[in-house]
Enzyme design. Structure first.
Site, mmCIF file in Angstrom:
data_model
loop_
_atom_site.group_PDB
_atom_site.id
_atom_site.type_symbol
_atom_site.label_atom_id
_atom_site.label_comp_id
_atom_site.label_asym_id
_atom_site.label_seq_id
_atom_site.Cartn_x
_atom_site.Cartn_y
_atom_site.Cartn_z
ATOM 1 N N GLU A 172 0.832 -1.206 0.000
ATOM 2 C CA GLU A 172 0.000 0.000 0.000
ATOM 3 C C GLU A 172 0.866 1.256 0.000
ATOM 4 O OE1 GLU A 172 -3.897 1.755 2.412
ATOM 5 O OE2 GLU A 172 -2.981 -0.153 2.996
ATOM 6 N N GLY A 214 -7.360 5.605 7.136
ATOM 7 C CA GLY A 214 -8.292 5.519 8.242
ATOM 8 C C GLY A 214 -7.822 4.599 9.356
ATOM 9 N N ALA A 215 -7.157 3.491 8.975
ATOM 10 C CA ALA A 215 -6.728 2.503 9.973
ATOM 11 C C ALA A 215 -5.214 2.361 10.064
ATOM 12 C CB ALA A 215 -7.346 1.146 9.661
ATOM 13 N N SER A 216 -4.469 2.974 9.157
ATOM 14 C CA SER A 216 -3.004 2.850 9.209
ATOM 15 C C SER A 216 -2.358 4.052 8.531
ATOM 16 C CB SER A 216 -2.547 1.555 8.517
ATOM 17 O OG SER A 216 -2.841 1.611 7.130
ATOM 18 N N THR A 217 -1.072 4.180 8.764
ATOM 19 C CA THR A 217 -0.279 5.238 8.124
ATOM 20 C C THR A 217 0.950 4.597 7.499
ATOM 21 O OG1 THR A 217 -1.026 6.974 9.620
ATOM 22 C CG2 THR A 217 1.060 7.345 8.501
ATOM 23 N N GLN A 218 1.252 4.952 6.250
ATOM 24 C CA GLN A 218 2.406 4.401 5.537
ATOM 25 C C GLN A 218 3.412 5.513 5.240
ATOM 26 O OE1 GLN A 218 -0.452 1.821 5.854
ATOM 27 N NE2 GLN A 218 -0.913 3.354 4.306
#
Length: 280
Positions: A172, A214-218
């Site tokens: 992602e 919304g649920a993670s940061t990359q």
């Protein structure tokens, strides 16, 4: 003298007829060339459908590109976007039959946008992100049920279904990094198809990307120096004739929605665990 006059008149009429026929033939030839050229361009264009199943919603994107490549990589442009009604697909784990209903509007839109002659060769792919990764951590069985419903639904359409998967956080982040630098023209320097994209841009280096979902940061960027420190966080890519070694890391549960839930949970815990106040 009268015979000569008649002969000249006869020749003039025939010349005009010949010229007229020649003009008609020339026009027909130009039209034929134009039509055949247009058919060749239409035949040369390919299409693809990508569904981005995020944590809050799913979006369908239609892309087109010519068969010719630039340094072994295609030049792609987005021609249509359709937002699927409702929340992300992970929310349908109890009622998976709703997934097909929700996808209908956007998939029907794709059938109208893409020429019918191209339907069977048009690839369709769905990538599910952070929310589905969380659901899989909670229950692999529920995650499999959701993905099976997605596969059944997309397989019913007259396109070339390529699969539906839950992508990793690394993938992602890397896809986001490619998108950012592609749009900025960092990969394409001398494209014959998208000159307007790369005109005036000649970056020697790429930009890093920070994707707050919304649920993670990359976080993703090119870093050649520390590949030996954490090799599991590096992904190799070859784009437009150049190799890139990309560092990417995903912080699951640190997206904006999950962060808010964690904050609310701590606040509730603090209220419940605080000692009762006594009136004086």
């Amino acid at each position: 003298f009268e015979d000569i006059k008649n002969f000249v008149s006869f020749c003039s009429r025939n010349i005009l007829v010949i010229l007229g026929i020649s003009c008609v033939i020339a026009v027909i030839a130009l039209i034929a060339v134009g039509i055949s050229h247009n058919k060749a361009l239409t035949h040369n264009v390919k299409y693809g459908i990508v569904l981005d199943a995020g944590s809050s919603h799913t979006s369908l994107y239609i892309y087109s590109w010519r068969a010719e490549k630039e340094n072994d990589t295609g030049i792609v442009q987005q021609i249509e976007e359709c937002k699927v009604a409702g929340p992300g697909i992970s929310k349908y784990f109890k009622k998976t039959h709703y997934i097909s209903i929700k996808l209908t509007k956007c998939m029907d839109r794709a059938r109208k946008v893409i020429p019918m002659s191209k339907h069977q060769e048009t690839p369709v792919y769905l990538g599910a992100g952070e929310d589905m990764r969380l659901l899989r951590m909670e229950s692999e069985q529920l995650a499999d049920r959701v993905m099976a419903a997605v596969i059944r639904s997309l397989s019913d359409y007259p396109f070339n279904f390529q699969g539906a998967t839950i992508i990793s956080g690394q993938e992602e982040g890397a896809y986001g990094w490619i998108t950012i630098n592609y749009l900025l023209g960092n990969f394409i320097q001398k494209s014959k198809w998208l000159k307007e994209v790369s005109e005036g841009i000649n970056h020697k280096k790429t930009f890093g990307a920070l994707d707050l979902g919304g649920a993670s940061t990359q976080i993703t960027f090119v870093n050649e120096k520390y590949t030996l420190v954490s090799p599991e966080n590096f992904l190799p890519f070859r784009l437009y004739g150049k190799d890139y070694n990309v560092y990417t890391h995903s912080f699951l549960c640190y997206g904006k929605d999950q962060t808010l839930w964690q904050k609310l949970a701590k606040d509730i815990q603090a209220i419940l665990c605080s000692p009762p106040s006594h009136p004086l």
